[in-house]
Every structure is written in structure tokens, then in C-alpha cells.
Design an enzyme around this catalytic site. Sequence first.
Site, PDB file in Angstrom:
ATOM      1  N   GLU A 224      51.277  29.075  28.035  1.00  0.00           N
ATOM      2  CA  GLU A 224      51.038  29.836  26.809  1.00  0.00           C
ATOM      3  C   GLU A 224      51.727  31.192  26.948  1.00  0.00           C
ATOM      4  O   GLU A 224      52.179  31.552  28.028  1.00  0.00           O
ATOM      5  CB  GLU A 224      49.540  29.982  26.543  1.00  0.00           C
ATOM      6  CG  GLU A 224      48.777  30.662  27.675  1.00  0.00           C
ATOM      7  CD  GLU A 224      47.258  30.575  27.497  1.00  0.00           C
ATOM      8  OE1 GLU A 224      46.782  30.815  26.385  1.00  0.00           O
ATOM      9  OE2 GLU A 224      46.573  30.277  28.498  1.00  0.00           O
ATOM     10  N   LYS A 226      52.178  35.192  27.296  1.00  0.00           N
ATOM     11  CA  LYS A 226      51.443  36.315  27.881  1.00  0.00           C
ATOM     12  C   LYS A 226      51.550  37.459  26.875  1.00  0.00           C
ATOM     13  O   LYS A 226      52.613  38.041  26.694  1.00  0.00           O
ATOM     14  CB  LYS A 226      52.086  36.693  29.225  1.00  0.00           C
ATOM     15  CG  LYS A 226      51.327  37.766  29.986  1.00  0.00           C
ATOM     16  CD  LYS A 226      52.009  37.991  31.334  1.00  0.00           C
ATOM     17  CE  LYS A 226      51.206  38.902  32.253  1.00  0.00           C
ATOM     18  NZ  LYS A 226      50.501  39.998  31.654  1.00  0.00           N
ATOM     19  N   ARG A 231      43.708  42.762  28.605  1.00  0.00           N
ATOM     20  CA  ARG A 231      42.888  41.611  28.943  1.00  0.00           C
ATOM     21  C   ARG A 231      41.428  42.025  28.837  1.00  0.00           C
ATOM     22  O   ARG A 231      41.043  43.059  29.395  1.00  0.00           O
ATOM     23  CB  ARG A 231      43.231  41.200  30.371  1.00  0.00           C
ATOM     24  CG  ARG A 231      42.528  39.986  30.880  1.00  0.00           C
ATOM     25  CD  ARG A 231      43.279  38.721  30.509  1.00  0.00           C
ATOM     26  NE  ARG A 231      42.567  37.577  31.058  1.00  0.00           N
ATOM     27  CZ  ARG A 231      42.688  37.174  32.311  1.00  0.00           C
ATOM     28  NH1 ARG A 231      43.522  37.789  33.119  1.00  0.00           N
ATOM     29  NH2 ARG A 231      41.994  36.133  32.736  1.00  0.00           N
ATOM     30  N   ARG A 246      39.163  44.171  32.004  1.00  0.00           N
ATOM     31  CA  ARG A 246      39.187  43.191  33.097  1.00  0.00           C
ATOM     32  C   ARG A 246      38.640  43.783  34.390  1.00  0.00           C
ATOM     33  O   ARG A 246      38.407  43.068  35.349  1.00  0.00           O
ATOM     34  CB  ARG A 246      40.587  42.637  33.310  1.00  0.00           C
ATOM     35  CG  ARG A 246      41.529  43.632  33.888  1.00  0.00           C
ATOM     36  CD  ARG A 246      42.828  42.971  34.261  1.00  0.00           C
ATOM     37  NE  ARG A 246      43.555  43.929  35.054  1.00  0.00           N
ATOM     38  CZ  ARG A 246      44.412  43.640  35.986  1.00  0.00           C
ATOM     39  NH1 ARG A 246      44.698  42.413  36.256  1.00  0.00           N
ATOM     40  NH2 ARG A 246      45.009  44.565  36.661  1.00  0.00           N
ATOM     41  N   GLU A 271      42.941  38.269  25.085  1.00  0.00           N
ATOM     42  CA  GLU A 271      43.759  39.480  25.020  1.00  0.00           C
ATOM     43  C   GLU A 271      43.347  40.269  23.793  1.00  0.00           C
ATOM     44  O   GLU A 271      43.250  39.714  22.691  1.00  0.00           O
ATOM     45  CB  GLU A 271      45.246  39.091  24.929  1.00  0.00           C
ATOM     46  CG  GLU A 271      46.191  40.230  25.228  1.00  0.00           C
ATOM     47  CD  GLU A 271      46.453  40.424  26.725  1.00  0.00           C
ATOM     48  OE1 GLU A 271      45.990  39.585  27.526  1.00  0.00           O
ATOM     49  OE2 GLU A 271      47.108  41.421  27.083  1.00  0.00           O
ATOM     50  N   LYS A 393      52.131  33.965  36.383  1.00  0.00           N
ATOM     51  CA  LYS A 393      52.764  34.687  35.275  1.00  0.00           C
ATOM     52  C   LYS A 393      54.259  34.710  35.522  1.00  0.00           C
ATOM     53  O   LYS A 393      54.714  34.971  36.632  1.00  0.00           O
ATOM     54  CB  LYS A 393      52.189  36.088  35.117  1.00  0.00           C
ATOM     55  CG  LYS A 393      52.303  36.984  36.330  1.00  0.00           C
ATOM     56  CD  LYS A 393      51.652  38.336  36.054  1.00  0.00           C
ATOM     57  CE  LYS A 393      51.483  39.088  37.367  1.00  0.00           C
ATOM     58  NZ  LYS A 393      50.587  40.246  37.246  1.00  0.00           N
TER      59      LYS A 393
END
Lengths: 525, 335
Positions: A224, A226, A231, A246, A271, A393
Site C-alpha cells: 500500500e 506510505k 502515524r 505513534r 495515518e 518501507k
Amino acid sequence: MIGGFADLLERLAFTPRRGLKLAHLAGYFRATPDPDRGFALAALTGDLDLRAVTPSLLRGLVAGRVDAELFALSYDFVGDLAETIALIWPGIGGVDDDVALSDLVAQLQGAGKAELPGLIAARLDRMSPSQRYAYLKLATGGLRVGVSARLARQAVADFGALDLAEIEEIWHGLAPPYLNLFAWATGGQKPVSAARAPFRPVMLSTPTDAEALAALDPADFIAEWKWDGIRVQAVSDGGTRRLYSRTGDDISAAFPDILEAMAFDGVLDGELLVRRGAQVAPFGELQTRLGRKKVGAKLLHSHPAGLRAYDLLLWEGRDWRSAPFAQRRTALEQAVAGLDAARIDLSPLLPFTDWDTLAALRAAPPETVIEGLMIKHRASPYLAGRIRGHWFKWKRDPMRVDAVLLYAQRGHGKRSGYYSDFTFGLWDGDALVPVGKAYFGFTDAELKALDRFVRDNTVERFGPVRAVRPEKVVEVAFEGLNRSPRHKSGVAMRFPRIARIRDDKPASEADRLATLLEMLPEVEG
Amino acid sequence: MLTPLPTLIPRPEGLYCPQGNFFIDPVRPVPRALVTHAHADHARAGHGAVMATRQTLEIMALHYGPDFAGAQQVADGQVTIGGLDVSFHPAGHVLGSAQICIAGPSGRVVVTGDYTRSPNPACAPWEPVACDILVTEATFALPVFRHPDPQAEIARLLASVAAFPERAHLVGAYALGKAQRVIMLLREAGYDAPIYIHGALAKLCDYHIAQGVPLGDLRPATVARGRKGDFAGAVVLAPPSAFAATWAQRFPDPVIAFASGWMMVRARARQRGVELPLVISDHVDWGQLTQTISELDPAETWITHGREDALLRWCALEGRAARPLRLVGYEDEPE
């Protein structure tokens, strides 16, 4: 004791390095008994709620003891109100036996408004200058010693050999002076969080690239985008709703629009973005919503927040964290389908069967607010922290400009004696405009070469800063660009670093400011 | 009106006495100079004649070579110049430092030069000299400057050395006075390990030793075989300017310390990138300065250089006559 706390603040104030700050903090927690260490921790994390001791109250106090003109001259020289008062306060001779922080806190919390100035003055009378400084910083809040709430919690983790994630998970159920936390850190039981809607440690990813991915089977993974926001974790628990960063900081107050849409019982990972319908705004717009204690109707309307959901941890009484990601994703899709799509939507999955397809998508993302790709193993449970092999990532290539070195400043610690902090600029007409600063990216050999260049090409000195002949071109890589009224150039780079020294390029061929401005993400009018 | 007192006039060259036709601490070459102490901003080369204490003259010769002036005269006892009686008295600032007393038929002027009343084992202590006009420095003339016990500051340095045995401690200290003071404070605190010194300190440390000031085991801070680990746990003294030079690159992850009265102010320490500020001063602080004026009780106080605004205000509050001379050319603390 205020003396030990004063020593700690002194050390932290002059220690530039994170590792050393942690060592000082852990040493303090080791040497200081309860409840003082807990009050110190609360002062550092910003969780100590004291009656507001205002600058004007302090000015009034000192006016009763020191000639106004002498104070004004001193304040002008020192530049910090608490420090000036700490130094100038004419003690009455003799310093009290060290006073416990807990006594000072209790006194400040219990005092009536009218008696507050007299109490503070009496304390200042019987303290050393460094104790006065610590006491005044404690009383006014805002220690400004370069320690974030997270760093302070990390120090507790270091001190007790605990896991930071576990501390963050229970943090919101704890209160100063954190007796149960320190009991745990010294070998006792982990406190049971009685708080509603607690934070759960977040799962993080490790960086990857095409080469590393080639060894993996694409069929095992889900990909998906980023998204370039922050976050967050949205927790709704028996009517209590909280939005956490986060790192476990509660940011609910700044996002009432998200909270309102959290009509569920569960925990979502996603997000946080500024989103107008399908249009996601650049990161800079989200920044105007961050860090607020309250948010007005106007800002809620002009900068509406949205949560783009990545994952589901708990839902309607079931803990999904041990389930494979593919299953959690299905549950997430069903869960989000029942929510207000204007506020909470799904992060879409990217169709691919081989890594080349994914590479092509990464090379041409449909929106500028995409930082790259997230690649997640279908079988991954939701694990706390950055565990290799589960989530990757694959960030977009950094942006780059060729810039000219303008100023340099010496570094600290291992870089003592080296010019290692650089300011660089781009051409705007015939002038070079500073556009950013970089402290890293170069190799040790490159650092030596840059240091040598600075020493041989200094044209002017401003205190510790040297202006250099504008001749050295460096390639600066950075991860993003925001508009910033605080910078002369009008833009601020994210994570700029010196990727390469361009000795092959004359300064006249460095990039222009206009080139940089074209890299700004488009903003909706 | 008769000339009741010796006259001193601020001029671009420095403080001028027309009756004696001499300057005190002139910043430009003049025919005749009286020099309070050997810090470079007070003691320049190129004067026609210089009168100073023996140690000040010897230190000037170390700086500038033996022929730094046309003629040299050691200030010894009372000397008559142009009908004025001139005498030098210890100032406690650095080795050889003196206050200059100029006495006329009906009164006396004392020029303090730089001075401190804190005990300084490296030189003779400050002496009170009664006077009608006190011409004082005002380097630390703000009520925020109350310098702590220097031995407590040295204890902080030694605590840091013990806490970081793998790092070198680089202590910035001016070559004349501060460096030897720090060394002596370390020795007083029982630190008898070798202390490493930057080359720029060597001559003056040797001179102090020759003058009977014990400094213990000093060694040059040079890397014989380029091994950084050689200085782990060591105390190294250097002029602060050395921290900006490549010289500092030879030490393992150094802790930068700086011994100066300015280190009381956090912003000052941070601007210099100092990790361990040591408040050790060889000037009077606010308390000592105001105490000196109160005790000597001069008819007038003249202020040579420093933060004169606050001292003028204090004198006004105390009902004391005072005026600023605003002499230029003296640094806050010379390098």
C-alpha cells in the site's frame, strides 16, 4: 531534593548528545528516591500540573528585592527571566537543608493565589542560585533542557531495563509521582493500567530496496502507499475516545473532528492527514493542526483532518493482534465500511504480482503526499516495535539539489574541533539565499575535506559561525519540502543531508531557488 | 582652583596623566607607559618607556621579546614622576599584577587595573589602598555576577573526569593567570596526575614555576604516535582559541570545559559550545566590587571599562559620586 534536580538540569542543559542525556537521566533516577524522581519525571514529560506561576508574578517578586534598573540591565545581559532572578536574588544568607521536590510541588499545588508570591520568595531566600533556577523552572513549567517526553520515558526504560513500548502502553494510566512505574523499574510488578482507551505499542517497518526485495516472493506480500502524514492510533473504549501519536502522546485535543467520527469500539492504526474529500493536503497543512490544546471552528473547516486506516488491533472486544495481516485487513475493510467515510477511510491496496510492477508504481505515485510504499507480509501478526522481516518501507527516492556552502559551525563530542554543521544556499537572481542546514550524510573523509575547506575559505566570523567563500557545491538530498514563513527562502526541507561533494561543479552552476520551489507539493487553492 | 589631585584624562591611547606625562595601560604606542599587568590588551609593545612590576616586565619580554620598549623600569617602592609619588600595589589578578597609586600634595588616585579579592595562590593578594579617587575596572559589574568558590568548580571538573574516564577533558583557560590558577586549584584538590598543556601555555607555565609557583607534573599535549586513546581520562589545558583549531581534533570525544567568570551565564556557555562551564574568575565580582568601593570610601569612583551602567546606578543609589571613562581597547577577558 531540589539540589539533585538542579544538578540534573545543569547537566542536561550543557549536554548536546542524546546518549549522554539518557545516561544523566538514568543516573538521576538511580540516585534519587521516590517520590522525588517521579516529580522530576513529570516535570520533564510536561505532566506536572502546577498552579500557574506567571512571568509577571516573578517580575513583581524581584521588584520587591532588587532595584528595577539594576534588574533590567542584568536581564538584558542574561536573557532568561528565571536565570536572571536565580542569579540576582539576594538570599538572606545560608541555604536550607535540601528541600524535597515533593514538598515544593505540594506547596505550589496547595497555595492560594494570594499567598503564592510570599511562599515563592521565602523559598528563594533559602536556596542556592542553581536551586533557585531549578525551582523557578519547575514552578513556571517549560524546562527547556532539550529533553522530550519520550526521551524521559526512554531513560526510565534504560534505568529499569524495561521496554519503552511497554511503558508507553501504560503511560496514560499513570500519574505523578509514578510510584508504581518506579516500583516496576526496580524489580516490582508491572502496573496494571486502569485507564480507559490505553495506547498500544505500534508496529514499525524497516527500510528496504529493490535488491533486498528480489530475494522475497511477491505473492507473500501486500503493498500500500506510505502516506505523508503522521502515524496515529485511534482508540475508542467504552465511550472514551483517544487519538495517540505513534510514541503514545495523547493528541486528542487537537483533533475533535476525528474523535467525533470514532463511533466504534476498538483500536485502529492509520495515518492522520488533512483531507478535503479525495484530496489529501501536503504535510505542511497538517502541521498547522498539530500541537494545539484547542482548535477553533475556522481551522476545523479550513483544515479538516482525516484518518486513513492501515490496520486493526482490537475490534468489538476481540484482540486481532495475533491474527495474520491478511485477515486483519479483511476485518479492517468491514470495520471501516461502517464509519463516516469523510473522516475515516481505508488505505487502498496496490495490485501487483512482481516487484517490477511495484517499482513502477513507486516511481510515479499518483499524489505528491505519498512518501513511498509499505510492503507487509500477509502472515505478519501485529508486533510491537521494529521487528525485521514483517513490514518494509520502500521510500521514494529523495529529492536533490546542488547547493552552495555558505556558513559552517563546529560540532560537539566526537566532532569537536570539526566544522560539521553546514548552512547551504541556492541562487535567487545574483544572490545566494540560505535554504537549509545539514549535519550529516558525509563520510569521515568528506568531513575532513569540508572542515579543511571551511578553515581555508573563511571570509567572516559571527561568534561561533563562519561565513565561507561561496565556492563549494554540495549535493543535498532531502525527503520532502514544506512552505515555511520562518525561513528566509520560504521553504523548509525535511531530513536534509549532504549526499555528495560536487567538486566537479562550479558554484555558478548550483541550482536556483526556483528549481527548489517547483518541488513543493501542489496546494489546493 | 588649585590642582587638588593628580589629574587623569581618558584619551584614545589610554588614561593620561598630564602632570606626570605618562599613560596607564595605553592601547597604542606612547612615549611613557605605566602598565598594571601583562595581559596583552593592557600591556602592548612599542612604547618609549615602560614602568611595571618586575614580573610584568619579564612576562612582557616573554610575549614580545626583550626589546619590547625603548626603556624599562621596575616599579619598586615609591617613585617620583613629575612631582607625583607613584607606587605599585598587588592586585591579585595575575602574577605581577598591580594597582597603581598616584599621590599628589593633597590627595591620591588609585588605578586598580584588573583585580580580584578571591584568594589566588598564583600571585600576591590584592591590598586595599586608601584613596580619594578610585579608578576601577567593571568587567563583571552586574549584580548577577556572584562568583562561586573556585574549589567547588574544580570539584565539578574532577567529578566529570571520574564519570567519563574514556574522554579527554579540554579546559579552556587563558595562558596568563587562568591556566596556572586552574592547575593550582587542581593540585590543591589533590589531583596529582600529569596535566597536559597546549604549547601556547608552556612558556608562561615555565615562568610561573621559575617564580616559585608550584604546578606539579606538566606535559605537552602532543600526540606522539597519533593515538587518540593516549588522552583518555586526561585533563588538558589550552587557550580557548585552540578549540576552534584542528588541534582539538586529536582528542578522544573531548569534554569541552571553559574556566571563566562568564560561565555563570548559560547562554554564554552554550554559545561557545561548552559542555562543562567552570565559573573561575580573576576579576572582582559584583559583591567584591561594591564592597571595595564601600570600604575604600573614595570621594569619587571612576570606571575604566566593563559594564559601567550598573555600577553607576549602584553608586547613584548609594549617593556616591561616579563617572564612566569609557576607555576602549580592553577585552572582557583577553586571549
